[in-house]
Motif scaffolding. Structure first.
Motif, PDB file in Angstrom:
ATOM      1  N   GLY A 185       0.903  -1.268  -0.114  1.00  0.00           N
ATOM      2  CA  GLY A 185      -0.094  -0.177  -0.055  1.00  0.00           C
ATOM      3  C   GLY A 185       0.712   1.345  -0.123  1.00  0.00           C
ATOM      4  N   VAL A 186       0.648   2.259   0.921  1.00  0.00           N
ATOM      5  CA  VAL A 186       1.463   3.371   1.060  1.00  0.00           C
ATOM      6  C   VAL A 186       2.140   3.490   2.351  1.00  0.00           C
ATOM      7  N   VAL A 187       3.252   4.025   2.405  1.00  0.00           N
ATOM      8  CA  VAL A 187       4.286   4.185   3.685  1.00  0.00           C
ATOM      9  C   VAL A 187       4.249   5.587   4.074  1.00  0.00           C
ATOM     10  N   CYS A 188       3.968   6.184   5.223  1.00  0.00           N
ATOM     11  CA  CYS A 188       4.066   7.461   5.649  1.00  0.00           C
ATOM     12  C   CYS A 188       5.774   7.600   5.983  1.00  0.00           C
ATOM     13  N   LEU A 189       6.469   8.381   5.256  1.00  0.00           N
ATOM     14  CA  LEU A 189       7.733   8.348   5.526  1.00  0.00           C
ATOM     15  C   LEU A 189       8.138   9.995   5.952  1.00  0.00           C
ATOM     16  N   LYS A 190       9.210   9.986   6.815  1.00  0.00           N
ATOM     17  CA  LYS A 190       9.563  11.269   7.281  1.00  0.00           C
ATOM     18  C   LYS A 190      10.690  11.645   6.206  1.00  0.00           C
ATOM     19  N   CYS A 191      10.647  12.786   6.060  1.00  0.00           N
ATOM     20  CA  CYS A 191      11.774  13.678   4.915  1.00  0.00           C
ATOM     21  C   CYS A 191      13.024  13.278   5.520  1.00  0.00           C
ATOM     22  N   SER A 192      13.299  13.342   6.878  1.00  0.00           N
ATOM     23  CA  SER A 192      14.650  13.222   7.368  1.00  0.00           C
ATOM     24  C   SER A 192      15.167  11.785   7.062  1.00  0.00           C
ATOM     25  N   GLU A 193      14.377  10.773   6.672  1.00  0.00           N
ATOM     26  CA  GLU A 193      14.779   9.356   6.794  1.00  0.00           C
ATOM     27  C   GLU A 193      15.055   9.210   5.125  1.00  0.00           C
ATOM     28  N   VAL A 194      14.842  10.037   4.413  1.00  0.00           N
ATOM     29  CA  VAL A 194      15.079  10.035   2.770  1.00  0.00           C
ATOM     30  C   VAL A 194      16.431  10.279   2.837  1.00  0.00           C
ATOM     31  N   THR A 195      17.340   9.527   1.990  1.00  0.00           N
ATOM     32  CA  THR A 195      18.724   9.943   2.021  1.00  0.00           C
ATOM     33  C   THR A 195      18.893  10.729   0.746  1.00  0.00           C
ATOM     34  N   TYR A 196      18.111  10.237  -0.437  1.00  0.00           N
ATOM     35  CA  TYR A 196      18.088  10.878  -1.775  1.00  0.00           C
ATOM     36  C   TYR A 196      16.890  10.141  -2.368  1.00  0.00           C
ATOM     37  N   ILE A 197      16.556  11.061  -3.524  1.00  0.00           N
ATOM     38  CA  ILE A 197      15.309  10.736  -4.164  1.00  0.00           C
ATOM     39  C   ILE A 197      15.749  10.536  -5.870  1.00  0.00           C
ATOM     40  N   GLU A 198      15.386   9.471  -6.342  1.00  0.00           N
ATOM     41  CA  GLU A 198      15.790   9.337  -7.854  1.00  0.00           C
ATOM     42  C   GLU A 198      14.653   9.263  -8.725  1.00  0.00           C
ATOM     43  N   VAL A 199      14.975   9.905  -9.788  1.00  0.00           N
ATOM     44  CA  VAL A 199      13.869   9.891 -10.725  1.00  0.00           C
ATOM     45  C   VAL A 199      14.449   9.318 -12.090  1.00  0.00           C
ATOM     46  N   MET A 200      13.513   8.382 -12.703  1.00  0.00           N
ATOM     47  CA  MET A 200      13.996   7.938 -14.031  1.00  0.00           C
ATOM     48  C   MET A 200      12.677   7.628 -14.903  1.00  0.00           C
ATOM     49  N   GLN A 201      12.641   8.573 -15.643  1.00  0.00           N
ATOM     50  CA  GLN A 201      11.429   8.739 -16.624  1.00  0.00           C
ATOM     51  C   GLN A 201      10.303   9.059 -15.505  1.00  0.00           C
ATOM     52  N   HIS A 202       9.221   8.282 -15.451  1.00  0.00           N
ATOM     53  CA  HIS A 202       8.096   8.655 -14.620  1.00  0.00           C
ATOM     54  C   HIS A 202       8.089   8.044 -13.647  1.00  0.00           C
ATOM     55  N   ARG A 203       9.243   7.155 -13.092  1.00  0.00           N
ATOM     56  CA  ARG A 203       9.091   6.457 -11.836  1.00  0.00           C
ATOM     57  C   ARG A 203      10.250   7.253 -10.898  1.00  0.00           C
ATOM     58  N   ILE A 204       9.625   7.209  -9.571  1.00  0.00           N
ATOM     59  CA  ILE A 204      10.446   7.925  -8.502  1.00  0.00           C
ATOM     60  C   ILE A 204      10.772   6.856  -7.334  1.00  0.00           C
ATOM     61  N   THR A 205      12.102   7.074  -7.059  1.00  0.00           N
ATOM     62  CA  THR A 205      12.551   5.839  -5.897  1.00  0.00           C
ATOM     63  C   THR A 205      12.978   6.718  -4.798  1.00  0.00           C
ATOM     64  N   TYR A 206      12.432   6.505  -3.675  1.00  0.00           N
ATOM     65  CA  TYR A 206      12.888   7.356  -2.295  1.00  0.00           C
ATOM     66  C   TYR A 206      13.885   6.227  -1.853  1.00  0.00           C
ATOM     67  N   HIS A 207      15.247   6.568  -1.537  1.00  0.00           N
ATOM     68  CA  HIS A 207      16.126   5.947  -0.996  1.00  0.00           C
ATOM     69  C   HIS A 207      16.167   6.185   0.630  1.00  0.00           C
ATOM     70  N   THR A 208      16.347   5.152   1.329  1.00  0.00           N
ATOM     71  CA  THR A 208      16.490   5.397   2.819  1.00  0.00           C
ATOM     72  C   THR A 208      17.774   4.483   3.164  1.00  0.00           C
TER      73      THR A 208
END
Length: 240
Positions: free
Chosen positions: A143-166
Motif C-alpha cells: 500500500g502506502v508508507v508514511c515516510l519522514k523526510c529526514s529518513e530519505v537519503t535521496y530521491i531518484e527519478v527515472m522517466q516517470h518512476r520515483i524511488t525514495y532511498h533510505t
C-alpha cells in the motif's frame, strides 16, 4: 520534538550528583520557557547504546565515562542516529574540539552553571525546531508508507518512476519531481543533477563531479555543481 513540544532527552552521566543537577536544570528551563522535558538517565554509555532507538531529541553526553568513554560512544551513536542533537558535558575543555568529529552542537564545562546551560539548550531547541518533520506518502508493496523526510537519503527519478532511498530500503512508484519538490523541506534537499534530489544531511563527501550520499556515489552535472555546492555550504552553515 513531539507534537506537543515535549523534549525527549537522554543524560549519559555516571555521577549521580551531576546527573541530578542536569535534571533540575531541565525542570527549571521547562518552567521558565513554558515547555516540557522528559529526561532519562543512563549511568554508562554501553547501557545507553544497547538497543538504542532514535527516540531522543537531545543527548547530554559526559566524556569521562567508565568503560566506553563519551567520545567513542558518540561515534557509535552517529552510526545509528545522525540527527539527534548532541551536547558534551566535560571537565576537559580541550576535548570539546573533537566534538566536531561527531557533529556535536556544543559542550558544557563542569561544574555546570544554569545560565550557560540554558543558552546552549535554547540553541538546541532552535536546531530542533528548524528540523520539524515533514512526511511523504510513498508507495510500498502493501500500500502506502508514511515516510519522514529526514529518513530519505535521496530521491531518484527515472522517466516517470520515483524511488525514495533510505538507509534501510527503497520505495518506488510513479510521479514527477514537480509534485514532490514543494513537499520537501527548504534548504535541506538539493538537486545534484536532473535525476537526483539529495538530502544534504547525508552528504559525506564531494569529489569533482560526484557526491557520496550515505553509501552511494551520485553524479553531479556541470550545470548543477555550483548551485548544489552553494546549497550544501548554506546547509552546513545553518547547523553551526
Amino acid at each position: 520534538m513531539g507534537g506537543d513540544g515535549m523534549l525527549n532527552i537522554a543524560i549519559v552521566e555516571d555521577d549521580p550528583q551531576a546527573a541530578g543537577l542536569l535534571t533540575a536544570y531541565l525542570d527549571r528551563y521547562a518552567q521558565e520557557r513554558g515547555t516540557s522535558c522528559n529526561s532519562v538517565i543512563f549511568n554508562d554509555a554501553v547501557d545507553f547504546l544497547t538497543g538504542y532507538k532514535a527516540s531522543f531529541d537531545l543527548v547530554f553526553m559526559d566524556i569521562e565515562l567508565p568503560g566506553l568513554d563519551g567520545m567513542e560512544a558518540a561515534r557509535r551513536l552517529r552510526e545509528v542516529d545522525r540527527s539527534v542533537v548532541l551536547i558534551f558535558v566535560t571537565n576537559m575543555a580541550n576535548f570539546a574540539v573533537k566534538g566536531y568529529e561527531v557533529d556535536a552542537l556544543d559542550f558544557i564545562v563542569k561544574p555546570v552553571a544554569y545560565f550557560p546551560f540554558s543558552i546552549k539548550l535554547d540553541r538546541a531547541v532552535k536546531r530542533l525546531e528548524s528540523r520539524q518533520e515533514r512526511e511523504l506518502l510513498v508507495p510500498a508493496e502493501d500500500g502506502v508508507v508514511c515516510l519522514k523526510c529526514s529518513e530519505v537519503t535521496y530521491i531518484e527519478v527515472m522517466q516517470h518512476r520515483i524511488t525514495y532511498h533510505t538507509r534501510e530500503k527503497s520505495y518506488t512508484g510513479y510521479g514527477s519531481l514537480k509534485k514532490i519538490e514543494p513537499l520537501l523541506p527548504e534548504k535541506v534537499f538539493a538537486k545534484c543533477n536532473s535525476c537526483y534530489v539529495v538530502n544534504l544531511r547525508y552528504v559525506r563527501q564531494v569529489k569533482d563531479f560526484s557526491v557520496l550520499v550515505g553509501k552511494d556515489w551520485l553524479a553531479i552535472s556541470h550545470a548543477r555543481r555550483k548551485p548544489f555546492l552553494s546549497a550544501l555550504n548554506e546547509y552546513i552553515g545553518s547547523m553551526e
